[in-house]
Design a protein around this motif. Structure first.
Motif, PDB file in Angstrom:
ATOM      1  N   UNK A   2      26.703  69.426   4.443  1.00 27.20           N
ATOM      2  CA  UNK A   2      26.244  70.675   3.852  1.00 27.20           C
ATOM      3  C   UNK A   2      26.846  71.883   4.565  1.00 27.20           C
ATOM      4  N   UNK A   3      26.997  71.792   5.876  1.00 28.88           N
ATOM      5  CA  UNK A   3      27.640  72.888   6.609  1.00 28.88           C
ATOM      6  C   UNK A   3      29.057  73.112   6.092  1.00 28.88           C
ATOM      7  N   UNK A   4      29.793  72.015   5.916  1.00 30.26           N
ATOM      8  CA  UNK A   4      31.157  72.122   5.393  1.00 30.26           C
ATOM      9  C   UNK A   4      31.159  72.675   3.982  1.00 30.26           C
ATOM     10  N   UNK A   5      30.239  72.173   3.147  1.00 27.92           N
ATOM     11  CA  UNK A   5      30.166  72.622   1.752  1.00 27.92           C
ATOM     12  C   UNK A   5      29.882  74.118   1.662  1.00 27.92           C
ATOM     13  N   UNK A   6      28.988  74.609   2.499  1.00 29.73           N
ATOM     14  CA  UNK A   6      28.617  76.024   2.469  1.00 29.73           C
ATOM     15  C   UNK A   6      29.808  76.901   2.851  1.00 29.73           C
ATOM     16  N   UNK A   7      30.582  76.470   3.837  1.00 28.09           N
ATOM     17  CA  UNK A   7      31.769  77.239   4.217  1.00 28.09           C
ATOM     18  C   UNK A   7      32.791  77.246   3.081  1.00 28.09           C
ATOM     19  N   UNK A   8      32.996  76.107   2.444  1.00 36.46           N
ATOM     20  CA  UNK A   8      33.948  76.036   1.334  1.00 36.46           C
ATOM     21  C   UNK A   8      33.507  76.920   0.174  1.00 36.46           C
ATOM     22  N   UNK A   9      32.202  77.015  -0.031  1.00 34.53           N
ATOM     23  CA  UNK A   9      31.695  77.899  -1.081  1.00 34.53           C
ATOM     24  C   UNK A   9      31.816  79.366  -0.687  1.00 34.53           C
ATOM     25  N   UNK A  10      31.310  79.709   0.494  1.00 36.38           N
ATOM     26  CA  UNK A  10      31.184  81.117   0.845  1.00 36.38           C
ATOM     27  C   UNK A  10      32.507  81.750   1.261  1.00 36.38           C
ATOM     28  N   UNK A  11      33.382  81.000   1.900  1.00 40.02           N
ATOM     29  CA  UNK A  11      34.662  81.568   2.348  1.00 40.02           C
ATOM     30  C   UNK A  11      35.734  81.508   1.266  1.00 40.02           C
ATOM     31  N   UNK A  12      35.699  80.441   0.436  1.00 40.51           N
ATOM     32  CA  UNK A  12      36.781  80.227  -0.530  1.00 40.51           C
ATOM     33  C   UNK A  12      36.352  80.348  -1.987  1.00 40.51           C
ATOM     34  N   UNK A  13      35.055  80.327  -2.253  1.00 44.97           N
ATOM     35  CA  UNK A  13      34.582  80.433  -3.622  1.00 44.97           C
ATOM     36  C   UNK A  13      34.567  79.128  -4.386  1.00 44.97           C
ATOM     37  N   UNK A  14      34.816  77.988  -3.709  1.00 43.99           N
ATOM     38  CA  UNK A  14      34.757  76.696  -4.385  1.00 43.99           C
ATOM     39  C   UNK A  14      33.326  76.384  -4.832  1.00 43.99           C
ATOM     40  N   UNK A  15      33.207  75.577  -5.856  1.00 45.41           N
ATOM     41  CA  UNK A  15      31.921  75.000  -6.251  1.00 45.41           C
ATOM     42  C   UNK A  15      31.855  73.603  -5.652  1.00 45.41           C
ATOM     43  N   UNK A  16      30.757  73.275  -4.978  1.00 42.73           N
ATOM     44  CA  UNK A  16      30.681  72.015  -4.248  1.00 42.73           C
ATOM     45  C   UNK A  16      29.421  71.256  -4.647  1.00 42.73           C
ATOM     46  N   UNK A  17      29.596  69.992  -5.004  1.00 45.58           N
ATOM     47  CA  UNK A  17      28.481  69.100  -5.305  1.00 45.58           C
ATOM     48  C   UNK A  17      28.411  68.049  -4.204  1.00 45.58           C
ATOM     49  N   UNK A  18      27.261  67.979  -3.536  1.00 48.38           N
ATOM     50  CA  UNK A  18      27.084  67.084  -2.395  1.00 48.38           C
ATOM     51  C   UNK A  18      26.019  66.052  -2.736  1.00 48.38           C
ATOM     52  N   UNK A  19      26.398  64.844  -3.169  1.00 49.19           N
ATOM     53  CA  UNK A  19      25.402  63.822  -3.491  1.00 49.19           C
ATOM     54  C   UNK A  19      24.942  63.064  -2.251  1.00 49.19           C
ATOM     55  N   UNK A  20      23.695  62.628  -2.278  1.00 43.78           N
ATOM     56  CA  UNK A  20      23.209  61.641  -1.319  1.00 43.78           C
ATOM     57  C   UNK A  20      23.404  60.293  -2.011  1.00 43.78           C
ATOM     58  N   UNK A  21      24.411  59.559  -1.606  1.00 48.72           N
ATOM     59  CA  UNK A  21      24.816  58.354  -2.320  1.00 48.72           C
ATOM     60  C   UNK A  21      23.696  57.316  -2.356  1.00 48.72           C
ATOM     61  N   UNK A  22      23.757  56.446  -3.347  1.00 45.12           N
ATOM     62  CA  UNK A  22      22.726  55.424  -3.525  1.00 45.12           C
ATOM     63  C   UNK A  22      22.431  54.697  -2.223  1.00 45.12           C
ATOM     64  N   UNK A  23      21.148  54.524  -1.979  1.00 41.89           N
ATOM     65  CA  UNK A  23      20.735  53.853  -0.758  1.00 41.89           C
ATOM     66  C   UNK A  23      20.689  54.761   0.448  1.00 41.89           C
ATOM     67  N   UNK A  24      20.937  56.058   0.262  1.00 47.45           N
ATOM     68  CA  UNK A  24      20.949  57.029   1.356  1.00 47.45           C
ATOM     69  C   UNK A  24      20.033  58.198   1.017  1.00 47.45           C
ATOM     70  N   UNK A  25      19.502  58.827   2.071  1.00 50.44           N
ATOM     71  CA  UNK A  25      18.697  60.022   1.868  1.00 50.44           C
ATOM     72  C   UNK A  25      17.557  59.791   0.903  1.00 50.44           C
ATOM     73  N   UNK A  26      17.524  60.601  -0.153  1.00 50.32           N
ATOM     74  CA  UNK A  26      16.460  60.489  -1.167  1.00 50.32           C
ATOM     75  C   UNK A  26      16.884  59.678  -2.383  1.00 50.32           C
ATOM     76  N   UNK A  27      18.135  59.195  -2.388  1.00 51.93           N
ATOM     77  CA  UNK A  27      18.633  58.418  -3.540  1.00 51.93           C
ATOM     78  C   UNK A  27      18.322  56.938  -3.335  1.00 51.93           C
ATOM     79  N   UNK A  28      17.047  56.606  -3.385  1.00 50.46           N
ATOM     80  CA  UNK A  28      16.596  55.278  -2.960  1.00 50.46           C
ATOM     81  C   UNK A  28      16.005  54.427  -4.070  1.00 50.46           C
TER      82      UNK A  28
END
Length: 322
Positions: free
Chosen positions: A95-121
């Motif tokens: 998320x830290x990397x994604x936020x920099x890519x969004x805020x410094x460069x204007x990219x749109x970033x989608x960060x999934x929690x892949x199956x079996x990880x985080x809340x994707x259970x």
């Protein structure tokens, strides 16, 4: 609010629902490195992060964080894949990397929690949680359906005029570099139909500490594909990043591709390699003749050069099915 995304078959569908921001994401938003704070302020408004849930073709509920871009139909979208067996610290780093890519460069970033990880259970409408530690190669490679669901979400954003899906980039870490390769080959297998694009949207890959094999999944079959070796007349744009502790596989992968692409004109090799170190919870790249940079900035610059600066070749198109 419910949004249905057009898909290739009725059985392969994607939906998303807004979720309130988690405490973890709120914390990550306070951890952006000083280098970003020192970047030139953008005059455009930066969209707030959203938490969304996608439903994959095999019914996995995939929790994601969506960071909208700032250039509308000229926005390059990025899917970021965390390493396999990721812990909360790994997700925060993404998320830290994604936020920099969004805020410094204007990219749109989608960060999934892949199956079996985080809340994707779980599967949709189920409470039975996955047991990732018991998964074999079939279940592990099933995570390419997570990337497919992310792509469908981004196609909808494309049709809404918020991104250009034809500028799609993937950033993957360690084991999921293999998922990124597998899915990129799938995406490039979809040929235009009646003049309408169905795929071939991925334009660059960033592989952080990529591995050659893991848990019965042989990545070398994919690394050796002509799309990545340059056997199609040009090298697919790839940035390989290696940490000082995990350098062997990334270096070997890069060196093999470099040998494969040696016969190509220099302008068509499209291959970069960087080393980074971890310092004060940030990934730092030493750049010859310049000040040290965050790895996220090196990624942003690479994607700018390889994709955004070439967007005149990949103009926005409405990809709706009607």
């Amino acid at each position: 609010m419910f949004h249905a995304v057009h898909s290739r078959s009725a059985a392969c569908r994607t939906a998303w629902r807004p979720y309130p921001l988690s405490t973890g994401l709120a914390l990550v938003l306070t951890l952006i490195p000083l280098a970003l704070e020192q970047a030139t302020a953008q005059e455009v408004e930066i969209p707030e992060p959203e938490e969304v849930t996608l439903v994959t073709s095999d019914r996995v509920e995939l929790h994601c964080t969506w960071l909208g871009g700032t250039h509308e139909k000229e926005t390059a979208p990025i899917i970021m894949l965390h390493r396999w067996d990721a812990e909360q610290a790994d997700l925060d780093e993404q998320l830290k990397t994604a936020i920099i890519l969004q805020q410094k460069y204007g990219y749109a970033v989608l960060v999934p929690e892949l199956r079996g990880h985080g809340r994707s259970m779980t599967l949709e409408n189920s409470t039975n949680e996955f047991e990732r530690k018991r998964w074999g190669a079939i279940e592990i490679t099933g995570a390419i359906e997570d990337i497919e669901a992310c792509k469908k979400f981004l196609v909808q954003k494309n049709n809404d005029g918020q991104v250009n899906i034809d500028l799609l980039c993937l950033v993957a870490e360690q084991e999921t570099s293999i998922h990124a390769l597998i899915w990129t080959l799938r995406d490039w297998s979809y040929r235009p139909v009646a003049g309408r694009k169905q795929g071939q949207d991925v334009k660059a890959l960033v592989l952080i500490n990529p591995v050659r094999n893991f848990s019965g999944v042989n990545g070398m079959d994919y690394y050796r594909n002509a799309l990545f070796t340059g056997g199609v007349g040009a090298g697919f744009p790839v940035l390989v990043a290696a940490s000082s502790r995990d350098r062997r596989d990334p270096q070997n992968i890069h060196d093999a591709w470099e040998r494969d692409r040696r016969a190509l004109d220099e302008g068509k090799r499209n291959l970069d390699f960087v080393n980074f170190r971890v310092e004060k919870q940030s990934r730092i790249v030493k750049v010859k003749g310049e000040d040290d940079k965050l790895l996220s900035q090196v990624i942003g610059d690479f994607l700018q050069k390889q994709v955004v600066d070439r967007q005149h070749d990949f103009r926005w198109q409405d990809r709706s099915s009607h």
